[in-house]
Design a protein around this motif. Sequence first.
Motif, PDB file in Angstrom:
ATOM      1  N   ALA A  69       0.805  -1.160   0.000  1.00 62.34           N
ATOM      2  CA  ALA A  69      -0.091  -0.021  -0.071  1.00 62.34           C
ATOM      3  C   ALA A  69       0.857   1.232   0.030  1.00 62.34           C
ATOM      4  O   ALA A  69       0.584   2.336  -0.628  1.00 62.34           O
ATOM      5  CB  ALA A  69      -0.751   0.031   0.988  1.00 62.34           C
ATOM      6  N   GLU A  77       1.966  11.589   1.797  1.00 60.40           N
ATOM      7  CA  GLU A  77       1.475  10.802   2.901  1.00 60.40           C
ATOM      8  C   GLU A  77       2.858   9.948   3.004  1.00 60.40           C
ATOM      9  O   GLU A  77       2.712   9.608   4.158  1.00 60.40           O
ATOM     10  CB  GLU A  77       0.546   9.810   1.893  1.00 60.40           C
ATOM     11  CG  GLU A  77      -0.822  10.414   1.717  1.00 60.40           C
ATOM     12  CD  GLU A  77      -1.824   9.386   0.980  1.00 60.40           C
ATOM     13  OE1 GLU A  77      -3.077   9.399   1.300  1.00 60.40           O
ATOM     14  OE2 GLU A  77      -1.252   8.738  -0.001  1.00 60.40           O
ATOM     15  N   GLY A  85       0.755   2.509   7.963  1.00 64.37           N
ATOM     16  CA  GLY A  85      -0.582   3.560   8.121  1.00 64.37           C
ATOM     17  C   GLY A  85      -0.453   4.176   9.449  1.00 64.37           C
ATOM     18  O   GLY A  85      -1.201   5.113   9.525  1.00 64.37           O
ATOM     19  N   ARG A 111      -7.929   6.310   9.704  1.00 66.05           N
ATOM     20  CA  ARG A 111      -8.279   5.816   8.266  1.00 66.05           C
ATOM     21  C   ARG A 111      -7.305   5.328   7.425  1.00 66.05           C
ATOM     22  O   ARG A 111      -7.319   4.401   6.573  1.00 66.05           O
ATOM     23  CB  ARG A 111      -8.660   7.322   7.599  1.00 66.05           C
ATOM     24  CG  ARG A 111      -9.883   8.005   8.105  1.00 66.05           C
ATOM     25  CD  ARG A 111     -10.373   9.344   7.943  1.00 66.05           C
ATOM     26  NE  ARG A 111     -11.535   9.825   8.143  1.00 66.05           N
ATOM     27  CZ  ARG A 111     -12.023  11.064   7.838  1.00 66.05           C
ATOM     28  NH1 ARG A 111     -11.331  11.669   6.900  1.00 66.05           N
ATOM     29  NH2 ARG A 111     -13.004  11.447   8.635  1.00 66.05           N
ATOM     30  N   LYS A 112      -6.089   5.821   7.454  1.00 64.46           N
ATOM     31  CA  LYS A 112      -4.867   5.411   6.823  1.00 64.46           C
ATOM     32  C   LYS A 112      -4.596   3.904   7.075  1.00 64.46           C
ATOM     33  O   LYS A 112      -4.405   3.094   6.185  1.00 64.46           O
ATOM     34  CB  LYS A 112      -3.565   6.141   7.000  1.00 64.46           C
ATOM     35  CG  LYS A 112      -2.571   5.726   6.075  1.00 64.46           C
ATOM     36  CD  LYS A 112      -2.771   5.505   4.576  1.00 64.46           C
ATOM     37  CE  LYS A 112      -2.931   7.042   3.993  1.00 64.46           C
ATOM     38  NZ  LYS A 112      -3.373   6.888   2.488  1.00 64.46           N
ATOM     39  N   ASP A 115      -7.088   1.829   5.108  1.00 66.77           N
ATOM     40  CA  ASP A 115      -6.780   1.719   3.976  1.00 66.77           C
ATOM     41  C   ASP A 115      -5.741   0.816   3.592  1.00 66.77           C
ATOM     42  O   ASP A 115      -5.810   0.025   2.566  1.00 66.77           O
ATOM     43  CB  ASP A 115      -6.234   3.245   3.239  1.00 66.77           C
ATOM     44  CG  ASP A 115      -7.271   4.256   3.037  1.00 66.77           C
ATOM     45  OD1 ASP A 115      -8.393   4.050   3.325  1.00 66.77           O
ATOM     46  OD2 ASP A 115      -6.851   5.544   2.914  1.00 66.77           O
ATOM     47  N   VAL A 116      -4.740   0.887   4.442  1.00 67.48           N
ATOM     48  CA  VAL A 116      -3.562  -0.181   4.103  1.00 67.48           C
ATOM     49  C   VAL A 116      -4.030  -1.652   4.471  1.00 67.48           C
ATOM     50  O   VAL A 116      -3.576  -2.647   3.535  1.00 67.48           O
ATOM     51  CB  VAL A 116      -2.602   0.204   5.264  1.00 67.48           C
ATOM     52  CG1 VAL A 116      -1.397  -1.053   5.351  1.00 67.48           C
ATOM     53  CG2 VAL A 116      -1.769   1.437   4.926  1.00 67.48           C
ATOM     54  N   ASN A 118      -7.051  -2.578   4.114  1.00 65.65           N
ATOM     55  CA  ASN A 118      -8.196  -2.841   2.691  1.00 65.65           C
ATOM     56  C   ASN A 118      -7.029  -3.450   1.577  1.00 65.65           C
ATOM     57  O   ASN A 118      -7.519  -4.324   0.780  1.00 65.65           O
ATOM     58  CB  ASN A 118      -8.944  -1.772   2.295  1.00 65.65           C
ATOM     59  CG  ASN A 118     -10.208  -1.710   3.202  1.00 65.65           C
ATOM     60  OD1 ASN A 118     -10.510  -2.488   4.293  1.00 65.65           O
ATOM     61  ND2 ASN A 118     -10.679  -0.401   3.446  1.00 65.65           N
ATOM     62  N   TYR A 119      -6.409  -2.553   1.329  1.00 68.54           N
ATOM     63  CA  TYR A 119      -5.325  -2.841   0.357  1.00 68.54           C
ATOM     64  C   TYR A 119      -4.578  -4.399   0.402  1.00 68.54           C
ATOM     65  O   TYR A 119      -4.681  -5.518  -0.307  1.00 68.54           O
ATOM     66  CB  TYR A 119      -4.158  -1.880   0.233  1.00 68.54           C
ATOM     67  CG  TYR A 119      -3.089  -2.426  -0.753  1.00 68.54           C
ATOM     68  CD1 TYR A 119      -3.218  -1.916  -2.285  1.00 68.54           C
ATOM     69  CD2 TYR A 119      -2.091  -3.281  -0.517  1.00 68.54           C
ATOM     70  CE1 TYR A 119      -2.310  -2.346  -3.198  1.00 68.54           C
ATOM     71  CE2 TYR A 119      -0.989  -3.682  -1.495  1.00 68.54           C
ATOM     72  CZ  TYR A 119      -1.283  -2.945  -2.888  1.00 68.54           C
ATOM     73  OH  TYR A 119      -0.350  -3.401  -3.897  1.00 68.54           O
TER      74      TYR A 119
END
Length: 177
Positions: A69, A77, A85, A111-112, A115-116, A118-119
């Motif tokens: 990710a 970022e 994350g 949130r990050k 995202d990580v 989920n990736y």
Amino acid sequence: MPRIKRWINMHKKEFNPDGTLKQEAREEMLSGGMSNKTIDDYAFRLKQKYDKWKHLDETDPEPWPVYTAYDFFTEEEKRQFNPDGSLKPEYVEQALQKGISENWLEEMERRKKIDVNNYNAVSAKYAEQGINFGEEQMQERIASSRTYGQRLKQMAIDLRNYESPDSLPFDKETSYW
């Protein structure tokens, strides 16, 4: 072994993971009017393809670049976050000095991390099917960046031809011209 995983995924209803025809698939084909000879020929041809792909995976494996990710984080970022994350301590320190609330920093990090995660989950699910999700995403990103300049040139032409602003790929007020 990506080739074999793809083969198994494509034929999992009819074939076992070792490349042999499932008995229930044979019975279904027989009940559908296929002859034993036709079924045997079909099973033989697919088993040959299975064996060929398996051999290629063993002797000449496909490259499987691993993307995380983090590879898809923007430069900003990457300055703010670690690959997992979490926020970098130096960024947290600077942000707090600038008056950014601790709650907001915690929310950014939460949130990050989502995202990580989920990736990673999508990447793992695709890998089970013999698909390199990260590589697909990277190739898509590369293709998009290659066409960016072409879209800018086309937009200049479209502006000269008085095209409708909503049909343009970018805001016409951008300072690219």
